[in-house]
Design a protein around this motif. Structure first.
Motif, PDB file in Angstrom:
ATOM      1  N   GLU A  18      42.624  38.572  42.939  1.00  0.00           N
ATOM      2  CA  GLU A  18      42.993  39.953  43.242  1.00  0.00           C
ATOM      3  C   GLU A  18      43.768  40.032  44.558  1.00  0.00           C
ATOM      4  O   GLU A  18      43.369  39.458  45.571  1.00  0.00           O
ATOM      5  CB  GLU A  18      41.734  40.817  43.337  1.00  0.00           C
ATOM      6  CG  GLU A  18      42.015  42.291  43.570  1.00  0.00           C
ATOM      7  CD  GLU A  18      40.745  43.119  43.625  1.00  0.00           C
ATOM      8  OE1 GLU A  18      40.849  44.357  43.741  1.00  0.00           O
ATOM      9  OE2 GLU A  18      39.640  42.535  43.552  1.00  0.00           O
ATOM     10  N   THR A  30      48.075  43.088  42.239  1.00  0.00           N
ATOM     11  CA  THR A  30      48.155  41.651  42.016  1.00  0.00           C
ATOM     12  C   THR A  30      49.424  41.386  41.217  1.00  0.00           C
ATOM     13  O   THR A  30      49.708  42.086  40.241  1.00  0.00           O
ATOM     14  CB  THR A  30      46.928  41.153  41.236  1.00  0.00           C
ATOM     15  OG1 THR A  30      45.748  41.496  41.963  1.00  0.00           O
ATOM     16  CG2 THR A  30      46.986  39.650  41.040  1.00  0.00           C
ATOM     17  N   PHE A  52      41.268  39.881  33.952  1.00  0.00           N
ATOM     18  CA  PHE A  52      40.220  40.829  34.351  1.00  0.00           C
ATOM     19  C   PHE A  52      38.898  40.500  33.653  1.00  0.00           C
ATOM     20  O   PHE A  52      38.140  41.389  33.266  1.00  0.00           O
ATOM     21  CB  PHE A  52      40.629  42.274  34.047  1.00  0.00           C
ATOM     22  CG  PHE A  52      41.798  42.766  34.850  1.00  0.00           C
ATOM     23  CD1 PHE A  52      41.724  42.877  36.229  1.00  0.00           C
ATOM     24  CD2 PHE A  52      42.987  43.110  34.220  1.00  0.00           C
ATOM     25  CE1 PHE A  52      42.810  43.333  36.969  1.00  0.00           C
ATOM     26  CE2 PHE A  52      44.071  43.567  34.951  1.00  0.00           C
ATOM     27  CZ  PHE A  52      43.983  43.675  36.336  1.00  0.00           C
ATOM     28  N   THR A  90      41.581  37.557  38.843  1.00  0.00           N
ATOM     29  CA  THR A  90      42.364  38.470  38.016  1.00  0.00           C
ATOM     30  C   THR A  90      42.873  37.761  36.762  1.00  0.00           C
ATOM     31  O   THR A  90      42.734  38.269  35.651  1.00  0.00           O
ATOM     32  CB  THR A  90      43.544  39.049  38.812  1.00  0.00           C
ATOM     33  OG1 THR A  90      43.039  39.768  39.943  1.00  0.00           O
ATOM     34  CG2 THR A  90      44.358  40.009  37.954  1.00  0.00           C
ATOM     35  N   LYS A 118      47.285  47.700  37.824  1.00  0.00           N
ATOM     36  CA  LYS A 118      46.636  46.893  38.856  1.00  0.00           C
ATOM     37  C   LYS A 118      47.227  45.489  38.915  1.00  0.00           C
ATOM     38  O   LYS A 118      47.095  44.799  39.926  1.00  0.00           O
ATOM     39  CB  LYS A 118      45.135  46.800  38.577  1.00  0.00           C
ATOM     40  CG  LYS A 118      44.392  48.121  38.674  1.00  0.00           C
ATOM     41  CD  LYS A 118      42.908  47.926  38.419  1.00  0.00           C
ATOM     42  CE  LYS A 118      42.153  49.245  38.544  1.00  0.00           C
ATOM     43  NZ  LYS A 118      40.693  49.054  38.290  1.00  0.00           N
ATOM     44  N   LEU A 119      47.860  45.084  37.809  1.00  0.00           N
ATOM     45  CA  LEU A 119      48.427  43.742  37.701  1.00  0.00           C
ATOM     46  C   LEU A 119      49.841  43.839  37.157  1.00  0.00           C
ATOM     47  O   LEU A 119      50.093  44.544  36.174  1.00  0.00           O
ATOM     48  CB  LEU A 119      47.570  42.882  36.763  1.00  0.00           C
ATOM     49  CG  LEU A 119      48.146  41.532  36.310  1.00  0.00           C
ATOM     50  CD1 LEU A 119      48.311  40.585  37.495  1.00  0.00           C
ATOM     51  CD2 LEU A 119      47.244  40.906  35.238  1.00  0.00           C
TER      52      LEU A 119
END
Length: 286
Positions: free
Chosen positions: A28, A175, A63, A3, A146-147
Motif C-alpha cells: 500500500e 498505490t 487486496f 496490495t 485506491k490502486l
C-alpha cells in the motif's frame, strides 16, 4: 499492507513460456515500476494480475482477493480499447455515467492537466497515440481508485506534461503499479523498481533512492569488449551490451582497476552508474 501479491506465477501460450515463476509484492502506498524491454513479459504480467488471461500456475491476490475488485482499481492498457467512431466528450460522458460522477465536473477538473480542450470534440480515430494515452489515464481516475495499474502509460505523451500528470496520479496517496521500458525518470517517479526480462523476474525489488548501494560499484568503466579486455574480467563485476562494449563496476578509490585497464587499452571512459546499469547487471544471466 499487501496490495498486490504475485506468487510463483507462470504462463504458457501455445507451448511457449511467456512468464516463468514470477513473484512480486506491491504494498500500500507504493509507486512501483516494472522495468523491462519490449517483449519482456510486462504486459502479460499486467493481464494475469487483472484476470484477463488465465495463468498456468501460481497464485495472485489483489487486496487479499483472488479476483480483482475493479471498483477499487483504475487501469490503463497499452492497447487502449476505445470505440474509434465516438467523440472524446461521448467517451467521458459514458465513463462518468458508469462511475456516477458528473461529466462536466470531470472535464473542468482535468481539462488543463490532460489538455482536454484541444481534443474534446474530436473522434477517437482522429487522436494521436499520445492524446489517447492522456485520455486513458484521465478515465482511469474517475472511480477514485485506491490502486492504479498502468501499462506503458507515458509512451507517446509530451514530456513537458508528464510531471503534472504524475502529481495528479499521486495526489490521493494511491498505490500505483506501472510498466515501462524507459528507465530515464524512474528514480523521480517510483519508490520501488523490479526488473523483468524474457518472462523472468530478477531478485527482490530495489528501492529507487538507494539502488546504487546494491550495485558492485558507484562508477563504471566502459570500453570495447575485445580479447585484450576479456582476459582481465574474471576479477571484476561487469556486464556486456549489444554494441560490443563492456561495463566494469568500480569505485572512486579503486585505482588498481584503472591501471589494469590502461595496460590493455587507452580507449575507455569512466561514468556514474544509473538505473540502466542496475537493470542490465541484474538481468545479464537471464
Amino acid at each position: 499492507m499487501k496490495t498486490i501479491e504475485v506468487n510463483k506465477v507462470s504462463y504458457t501460450y501455445k507451448g511457449k513460456t511467456i512468464l516463468s515463476d514470477v513473484s512480486l509484492l506491491v504494498e500500500e502506498g507504493d509507486t512501483f515500476a516494472l522495468l523491462g524491454e519490449n517483449g519482456s513479459g510486462k504486459s502479460t504480467l499486467i493481464d494475469v494480475i487483472l484476470g484477463d488471461i488465465t495463468l498456468s500456475s501460481g497464485t495472485i491476490q489483489v487486496f487479499g482477493k483472488t479476483k480483482p475488485n475493479f471498483k477499487k482499481i483504475g487501469v490503463v492498457y497499452d492497447h487502449l480499447p476505445f470505440f474509434p467512431l465516438l467523440k472524446v466528450k461521448e467517451i467521458i460522458n459514458y465513463f462518468a455515467a458508469i462511475y456516477g460522477v458528473s461529466a462536466s465536473e470531470v472535464y473542468e477538473k482535468y481539462k488543463v492537466v490532460f489538455r482536454l480542450e484541444t481534443i474534446y470534440e474530436s473522434h477517437i480515430q482522429q487522436l494521436s497515440q499520445g492524446e489517447k494515452k492522456r485520455l486513458a489515464i484521465m478515465l482511469s481516475l474517475l472511480g477514485n481508485p485506491k490502486l492504479l495499474i498502468l501499462d506503458e502509460p507515458f509512451s507517446h505523451i509530451d514530456p513537458t506534461i508528464i510531471n503534472s500528470i504524475w502529481s495528479v496520479l499521486k495526489s490521493e496517496n494511491r498505490t500505483i503499479l506501472y510498466t515501462t521500458h524507459d528507465w530515464g525518470a524512474i528514480t523521480q517517479q517510483a519508490n520501488k523498481v523490479a526488473f523483468i526480462r524474457d518472462g523472468k523476474m530478477t531478485g527482490i525489488p530495489l528501492d529507487t533512492s538507494t539502488f546504487k548501494e546494491q550495485l558492485p560499484g558507484s562508477k563504471k568503466i566502459v570500453t570495447r569488449y575485445d580479447d585484450n579486455v576479456k582476459n582481465i574480467l574474471t576479477d571484476y563485476n561487469y556486464y556486456t551490451t549489444s554494441d560490443e562494449n563492456v561495463h566494469i563496476f568500480c569505485d572512486d578509490k579503486d585505482k588498481s582497476i584503472l591501471s589494469t585497464i590502461a595496460k590493455h587499452t587507452h580507449n575507455f571512459s569512466i561514468q556514474d552508474t544509473d538505473i540502466q546499469d542496475a537493470y542490465l547487471y541484474n538481468t545479464k544471466n537471464i
